[in-house]
Write a protein that holds these residues in place. Structure first.
Motif, mmCIF file in Angstrom:
data_model
loop_
_atom_site.group_PDB
_atom_site.id
_atom_site.type_symbol
_atom_site.label_atom_id
_atom_site.label_comp_id
_atom_site.label_asym_id
_atom_site.label_seq_id
_atom_site.Cartn_x
_atom_site.Cartn_y
_atom_site.Cartn_z
ATOM 1 N N VAL A 60 -1.789 -18.281 15.468
ATOM 2 C CA VAL A 60 -2.312 -18.942 16.669
ATOM 3 C C VAL A 60 -2.937 -20.303 16.332
ATOM 4 O O VAL A 60 -2.923 -21.206 17.165
ATOM 5 C CB VAL A 60 -3.299 -18.062 17.483
ATOM 6 C CG1 VAL A 60 -2.642 -16.762 17.909
ATOM 7 C CG2 VAL A 60 -4.594 -17.806 16.749
ATOM 8 N N LYS A 61 -3.421 -20.447 15.119
ATOM 9 C CA LYS A 61 -3.973 -21.753 14.733
ATOM 10 C C LYS A 61 -2.876 -22.814 14.695
ATOM 11 O O LYS A 61 -3.138 -24.000 14.892
ATOM 12 C CB LYS A 61 -4.662 -21.659 13.373
ATOM 13 C CG LYS A 61 -6.050 -21.036 13.456
ATOM 14 C CD LYS A 61 -6.681 -20.925 12.086
ATOM 15 C CE LYS A 61 -8.001 -20.176 12.138
ATOM 16 N NZ LYS A 61 -8.425 -19.719 10.812
ATOM 17 N N MET A 62 -1.646 -22.391 14.436
ATOM 18 C CA MET A 62 -0.539 -23.360 14.465
ATOM 19 C C MET A 62 -0.159 -23.719 15.898
ATOM 20 O O MET A 62 0.391 -24.786 16.155
ATOM 21 C CB MET A 62 0.664 -22.806 13.699
ATOM 22 C CG MET A 62 0.390 -22.723 12.207
ATOM 23 S SD MET A 62 1.869 -22.407 11.237
ATOM 24 C CE MET A 62 2.016 -20.634 11.389
ATOM 25 N N LEU A 63 -0.443 -22.829 16.844
ATOM 26 C CA LEU A 63 -0.170 -23.123 18.254
ATOM 27 C C LEU A 63 -1.223 -24.050 18.837
ATOM 28 O O LEU A 63 -0.977 -24.757 19.804
ATOM 29 C CB LEU A 63 -0.143 -21.838 19.092
ATOM 30 C CG LEU A 63 0.789 -20.708 18.651
ATOM 31 C CD1 LEU A 63 0.743 -19.563 19.656
ATOM 32 C CD2 LEU A 63 2.214 -21.224 18.501
ATOM 33 N N SER A 64 -2.411 -24.029 18.254
ATOM 34 C CA SER A 64 -3.522 -24.775 18.859
ATOM 35 C C SER A 64 -3.913 -26.016 18.055
ATOM 36 O O SER A 64 -4.954 -26.603 18.311
ATOM 37 C CB SER A 64 -4.736 -23.858 19.025
ATOM 38 O OG SER A 64 -5.143 -23.376 17.766
ATOM 39 N N GLY A 65 -3.064 -26.397 17.102
ATOM 40 C CA GLY A 65 -3.296 -27.652 16.398
ATOM 41 C C GLY A 65 -4.344 -27.597 15.306
ATOM 42 O O GLY A 65 -4.697 -28.626 14.735
ATOM 43 N N VAL A 66 -4.847 -26.404 14.990
ATOM 44 C CA VAL A 66 -5.854 -26.288 13.931
ATOM 45 C C VAL A 66 -5.189 -26.407 12.556
ATOM 46 O O VAL A 66 -5.730 -27.018 11.641
ATOM 47 C CB VAL A 66 -6.612 -24.938 14.049
ATOM 48 C CG1 VAL A 66 -7.574 -24.741 12.892
ATOM 49 C CG2 VAL A 66 -7.356 -24.870 15.383
#
Ligand SMILES: Nc1ncnc2c1ncn2[C@@H]1O[C@H](COP(=O)(O)OP(=O)(O)OP(=O)(O)O)[C@@H](O)[C@H]1O
Ligand SMILES: [Mg+2]
Length: 263
Positions: A60-66
């Motif tokens: 999910v961090k890759m989905l949210s730009g983190v």
């Protein structure tokens, strides 16, 4: 050859809000996420489940730009997108609710919601002052939008329960134009009743057309709120099933075995 238009609108493909294609991320020799693909549609709740270390948070961090993926692509409404920061994902309507809610304990509800983006007005037409009345009205409006009933918005949030604080944090996110809300274990620190209220909140957000991607270890919550369940193990997506036709045992088997399983 021209494509034949769909006559039955129900049979037409749904537009994908956010699509992840074969996202991968390694830490040293460890493949935290291994070619994971998932399409998220408008107005659905998808639960992401799996054992500790399965790769859920990394995904999910890759989905949210983190985190930037090592490989793979993201598409939004059919177009390739790339988020180099959470701010860029936010601009595209993707918000993440972090476990540490980032509220200021001694501030009240409107102060927390407008923190860093306070509304101003001018006294006597010249002096800029905080527009507390407008912020209060917007706060009440935002809380109504998510169906949250907070007893005292003028009290410091320190005096509020975990679930009430979650409502404040969500209302704060909704100041922006949110299309996808990602929640990484939002219920982990909450009691049973409080967790239930957050589930109600998620249902309310879906009714308003938002897409919610929620990570949870609690299968009861997952079955209570998700339209689809996506199982991860060892960085890979094991399978994605419709909650309506899934069984509790099936999901547990998939989490443990790392293979698709029948209901
Ligand atoms: N910043 C990092 N540096 C090194 N390894 C990491 C880092 N972040 C995650 N990992 C490793 O990647 C793997 C996946 O971690 P991730 O946090 O995505 O799992 P998770 O499914 O969210 O687990 P949990 O349910 O415990 O939160 C784990 O083995 C973890 O140790
Ligand atoms: Mg995690």
């Amino acid at each position: 050859m021209t494509p034949i238009p769909a006559l039955n609108p129900a049979a037409a493909p749904r537009e994908i809000l956010l699509g992840a294609q074969a996202l991968s991320k390694s830490y040293g020799g460890l493949r935290a996420v291994n070619a994971a693909s998932l399409d998220l549609f408008p107005g659905e709740v998808v639960a992401l489940v799996g054992d500790n270390g399965a790769g859920k948070s990394t995904f999910v961090k890759m989905l949210s730009g983190v985190i930037a993926p090592d490989a793979g692509t993201l598409t939004m409404s059919g177009r390739d997108v790339r988020f180099n920061s959470p701010a860029q994902a936010r601009e595209a309507g993707i918000e993440t609710l972090h476990q540490s809610l980032a509220l200021v304990d001694v501030f009240n509800v409107p102060e927390n919601i407008f923190l860093g983006r306070e509304l101003h007005t001018r006294r006597f037409g010249v002096l800029p002052v905080l527009d507390k009345a407008a912020m209060r009205t917007r706060t009440i409006d935002l809380l109504q939008r998510i169906g949250a009933n907070l007893p005292a918005i003028d009290s410091p949030v320190r005096s509020m329960s975990g679930g009430q604080r979650q409502a404040v944090a969500i209302a704060r996110l909704l100041l922006n134009e949110v299309r996808l809300l990602i929640m990484d274990e939002p219920m982990a620190a909450l009691g049973v009743d409080e967790g239930r209220k957050v589930l109600d909140l998620i249902v309310e957000l879906r009714a308003r057309g938002l897409t919610v991607l929620i990570i949870s270890h609690n299968l009861e919550h997952v079955f209570g709120v998700a339209d689809r369940i996506c199982v991860m193990k060892n960085g890979k997506i094991v399978g994605i099933v419709d909650t309506a036709v899934a069984s509790h045992d099936q999901i547990v088997r998939m989490i443990v075995s790392g293979a698709m399983s029948r209901p």
